[in-house]
Design a protein around this motif. Structure first.
Motif, PDB file in Angstrom:
ATOM      1  N   PHE A 118       5.925 -38.050 -70.942  1.00 23.42           N
ATOM      2  CA  PHE A 118       5.810 -36.593 -71.038  1.00 23.42           C
ATOM      3  C   PHE A 118       5.258 -36.053 -69.718  1.00 23.42           C
ATOM      4  N   ARG A 119       5.887 -34.991 -69.190  1.00 21.20           N
ATOM      5  CA  ARG A 119       5.422 -34.408 -67.940  1.00 21.20           C
ATOM      6  C   ARG A 119       5.739 -32.920 -67.894  1.00 21.20           C
ATOM      7  N   ILE A 120       4.733 -32.117 -67.533  1.00 23.97           N
ATOM      8  CA  ILE A 120       4.950 -30.696 -67.336  1.00 23.97           C
ATOM      9  C   ILE A 120       5.396 -30.485 -65.898  1.00 23.97           C
ATOM     10  N   GLN A 121       6.571 -29.923 -65.717  1.00 24.86           N
ATOM     11  CA  GLN A 121       7.148 -29.762 -64.382  1.00 24.86           C
ATOM     12  C   GLN A 121       6.684 -28.481 -63.691  1.00 24.86           C
ATOM     13  N   ALA A 122       6.503 -27.417 -64.449  1.00 19.41           N
ATOM     14  CA  ALA A 122       6.079 -26.141 -63.869  1.00 19.41           C
ATOM     15  C   ALA A 122       5.541 -25.255 -64.978  1.00 19.41           C
ATOM     16  N   ALA A 123       4.675 -24.306 -64.616  1.00 19.13           N
ATOM     17  CA  ALA A 123       4.112 -23.398 -65.621  1.00 19.13           C
ATOM     18  C   ALA A 123       3.618 -22.126 -64.947  1.00 19.13           C
ATOM     19  N   ILE A 124       3.847 -20.992 -65.598  1.00 18.39           N
ATOM     20  CA  ILE A 124       3.305 -19.718 -65.142  1.00 18.39           C
ATOM     21  C   ILE A 124       2.804 -18.947 -66.361  1.00 18.39           C
ATOM     22  N   ALA A 125       1.804 -18.084 -66.145  1.00 22.48           N
ATOM     23  CA  ALA A 125       1.276 -17.213 -67.198  1.00 22.48           C
ATOM     24  C   ALA A 125       1.431 -15.773 -66.731  1.00 22.48           C
ATOM     25  N   ARG A 126       1.976 -14.920 -67.593  1.00 24.16           N
ATOM     26  CA  ARG A 126       2.221 -13.533 -67.227  1.00 24.16           C
ATOM     27  C   ARG A 126       1.946 -12.609 -68.421  1.00 24.16           C
ATOM     28  N   HIS A 127       1.786 -11.323 -68.130  1.00 18.79           N
ATOM     29  CA  HIS A 127       1.660 -10.350 -69.209  1.00 18.79           C
ATOM     30  C   HIS A 127       2.932 -10.363 -70.059  1.00 18.79           C
ATOM     31  N   ASP A 128       2.765 -10.022 -71.327  1.00 19.03           N
ATOM     32  CA  ASP A 128       3.895 -10.061 -72.258  1.00 19.03           C
ATOM     33  C   ASP A 128       4.103  -8.690 -72.883  1.00 19.03           C
ATOM     34  N   GLY A 129       4.359  -7.687 -72.038  1.00 18.23           N
ATOM     35  CA  GLY A 129       4.653  -6.347 -72.517  1.00 18.23           C
ATOM     36  C   GLY A 129       3.448  -5.503 -72.851  1.00 18.23           C
ATOM     37  N   SER A 130       2.237  -6.048 -72.713  1.00 16.61           N
ATOM     38  CA  SER A 130       1.012  -5.326 -73.044  1.00 16.61           C
ATOM     39  C   SER A 130      -0.160  -5.972 -72.319  1.00 16.61           C
ATOM     40  N   PRO A 131      -1.175  -5.191 -71.933  1.00 17.33           N
ATOM     41  CA  PRO A 131      -2.357  -5.778 -71.287  1.00 17.33           C
ATOM     42  C   PRO A 131      -3.081  -6.775 -72.180  1.00 17.33           C
ATOM     43  N   ASP A 132      -2.890  -6.644 -73.495  1.00 19.99           N
ATOM     44  CA  ASP A 132      -3.578  -7.527 -74.435  1.00 19.99           C
ATOM     45  C   ASP A 132      -2.692  -8.668 -74.935  1.00 19.99           C
ATOM     46  N   LYS A 133      -1.531  -8.839 -74.310  1.00 15.91           N
ATOM     47  CA  LYS A 133      -0.643  -9.939 -74.697  1.00 15.91           C
ATOM     48  C   LYS A 133      -0.196 -10.691 -73.445  1.00 15.91           C
ATOM     49  N   ALA A 134      -0.061 -11.982 -73.591  1.00 19.20           N
ATOM     50  CA  ALA A 134       0.390 -12.807 -72.462  1.00 19.20           C
ATOM     51  C   ALA A 134       1.266 -13.926 -72.993  1.00 19.20           C
ATOM     52  N   VAL A 135       2.057 -14.488 -72.093  1.00 22.84           N
ATOM     53  CA  VAL A 135       2.912 -15.613 -72.466  1.00 22.84           C
ATOM     54  C   VAL A 135       2.825 -16.654 -71.359  1.00 22.84           C
ATOM     55  N   VAL A 136       2.754 -17.911 -71.765  1.00 25.20           N
ATOM     56  CA  VAL A 136       2.770 -19.026 -70.816  1.00 25.20           C
ATOM     57  C   VAL A 136       4.136 -19.688 -70.914  1.00 25.20           C
ATOM     58  N   HIS A 137       4.846 -19.711 -69.806  1.00 21.99           N
ATOM     59  CA  HIS A 137       6.170 -20.326 -69.746  1.00 21.99           C
ATOM     60  C   HIS A 137       6.019 -21.711 -69.130  1.00 21.99           C
ATOM     61  N   LEU A 138       6.571 -22.704 -69.785  1.00 19.26           N
ATOM     62  CA  LEU A 138       6.459 -24.078 -69.290  1.00 19.26           C
ATOM     63  C   LEU A 138       7.832 -24.734 -69.186  1.00 19.26           C
ATOM     64  N   VAL A 139       8.046 -25.446 -68.101  1.00 16.54           N
ATOM     65  CA  VAL A 139       9.227 -26.277 -67.931  1.00 16.54           C
ATOM     66  C   VAL A 139       8.720 -27.714 -67.941  1.00 16.54           C
ATOM     67  N   TRP A 140       9.341 -28.578 -68.749  1.00 22.39           N
ATOM     68  CA  TRP A 140       8.781 -29.915 -68.902  1.00 22.39           C
ATOM     69  C   TRP A 140       9.854 -30.964 -69.132  1.00 22.39           C
ATOM     70  N   ALA A 141       9.416 -32.210 -69.081  1.00 20.73           N
ATOM     71  CA  ALA A 141      10.321 -33.339 -69.266  1.00 20.73           C
ATOM     72  C   ALA A 141       9.690 -34.325 -70.233  1.00 20.73           C
ATOM     73  N   GLY A 142      10.533 -35.061 -70.958  1.00 18.67           N
ATOM     74  CA  GLY A 142      10.004 -36.049 -71.889  1.00 18.67           C
ATOM     75  C   GLY A 142      11.092 -36.905 -72.492  1.00 18.67           C
ATOM     76  N   ALA A 143      10.670 -38.050 -73.018  1.00 17.16           N
ATOM     77  CA  ALA A 143      11.575 -38.963 -73.711  1.00 17.16           C
ATOM     78  C   ALA A 143      11.284 -38.880 -75.201  1.00 17.16           C
ATOM     79  N   ASP A 144      12.319 -38.647 -76.013  1.00 17.97           N
ATOM     80  CA  ASP A 144      12.109 -38.536 -77.447  1.00 17.97           C
ATOM     81  C   ASP A 144      11.951 -39.924 -78.068  1.00 17.97           C
ATOM     82  N   ARG A 145      11.781 -39.958 -79.385  1.00 20.10           N
ATOM     83  CA  ARG A 145      11.532 -41.236 -80.049  1.00 20.10           C
ATOM     84  C   ARG A 145      12.723 -42.184 -79.949  1.00 20.10           C
ATOM     85  N   GLY A 146      13.896 -41.641 -79.669  1.00 22.43           N
ATOM     86  CA  GLY A 146      15.073 -42.492 -79.495  1.00 22.43           C
ATOM     87  C   GLY A 146      15.195 -43.037 -78.087  1.00 22.43           C
ATOM     88  N   GLY A 147      14.285 -42.613 -77.191  1.00 22.69           N
ATOM     89  CA  GLY A 147      14.298 -43.101 -75.819  1.00 22.69           C
ATOM     90  C   GLY A 147      15.082 -42.246 -74.850  1.00 22.69           C
TER      91      GLY A 147
END
Length: 214
Positions: free
Chosen positions: A156-185
């Motif tokens: 499991f590896r997180i490749q990139a991530a950013i945090a930004r407002h989500d349409g309101s000063p009181d809301k935010a969203v974290v966007h993540l790009v990642w990689a991983g191997a599932d249970r099937g390999g």
């Protein structure tokens, strides 16, 4: 005339598709790409089929996305791109991060962004590998914590991530790009996950609370 809002999820998907697109352009004619195609997971954001026409204030301009998207008409731009090939591994993660930041400039205080990124990374790791789910009882109830993890911790590896407002000063969203191997390999990179947060202020202290998935 109705105007459709460019969503943060659309932006992230566009940048990630640009990464995969540049990789495909770099594959010699007659050969297949060495890495498997991107496949969505249960918690991955759905990649829309069309882009919005207008860009609200505070969101990335259309030109910012166009700079990272491959174009058949501008081969020189593709040749000079710093986007990594699909399946490049850790060496290509920095380029993905840089393109996300360029496409959507920071709009949160540094302290808030740091807190959100730490929480978003921990939540993604807990969701994918099962590690740390007990830390978030409101997000991962007891029944969910007992579910076997879908991805191997070692791959499991997180490749990139950013945090930004989500349409309101009181809301935010974290966007993540990642990689991983599932249970099937099967290993796949450029996976996309969003975590949404709401802000509360108690006695002058700002707290960002993650929202359970629907």
């Amino acid at each position: 005339m109705t105007t459709t809002k460019r969503t943060p999820r659309l932006l992230l998907s566009t940048v990630v598709l640009a990464v995969a697109g540049v990789a495909l352009l770099g594959v010699p004619h007659g050969q297949e790409p060495s890495a498997p195609a991107v496949t969505p997971t249960v918690h991955a954001a759905t990649i829309p089929s069309s882009a919005a026409a207008a860009t609200p204030v505070g969101e990335p301009a259309a030109g910012a996305v166009a700079r990272v998207a491959p174009s058949a008409e501008t081969s020189s731009a593709v040749e000079s791109s710093v986007l990594p090939p699909h399946g490049e591994g850790v060496a290509g993660d920095g380029a993905i991060q840089q393109n996300l930041v360029t496409a959507w400039p920071a709009d949160l205080p540094v302290s808030d962004e740091r807190e959100l990124l730490a929480a978003g990374r921990a939540l993604l790791r807990a969701d994918a590998t099962g590690i740390g789910r007990a830390t978030w009882p409101d997000v991962f109830p007891t029944s969910n914590r007992a579910v076997a993890p879908a991805f191997a911790t070692a791959r499991f590896r997180i490749q990139a991530a950013i945090a930004r407002h989500d349409g309101s000063p009181d809301k935010a969203v974290v966007h993540l790009v990642w990689a991983g191997a599932d249970r099937g390999g099967t290993f796949t990179d450029l996976r996309i996950t969003d975590w949404h947060f709401t802000r509360t202020i108690k006695k002058g202290t700002v707290t960002w609370t993650p929202q359970p998935r629907p």
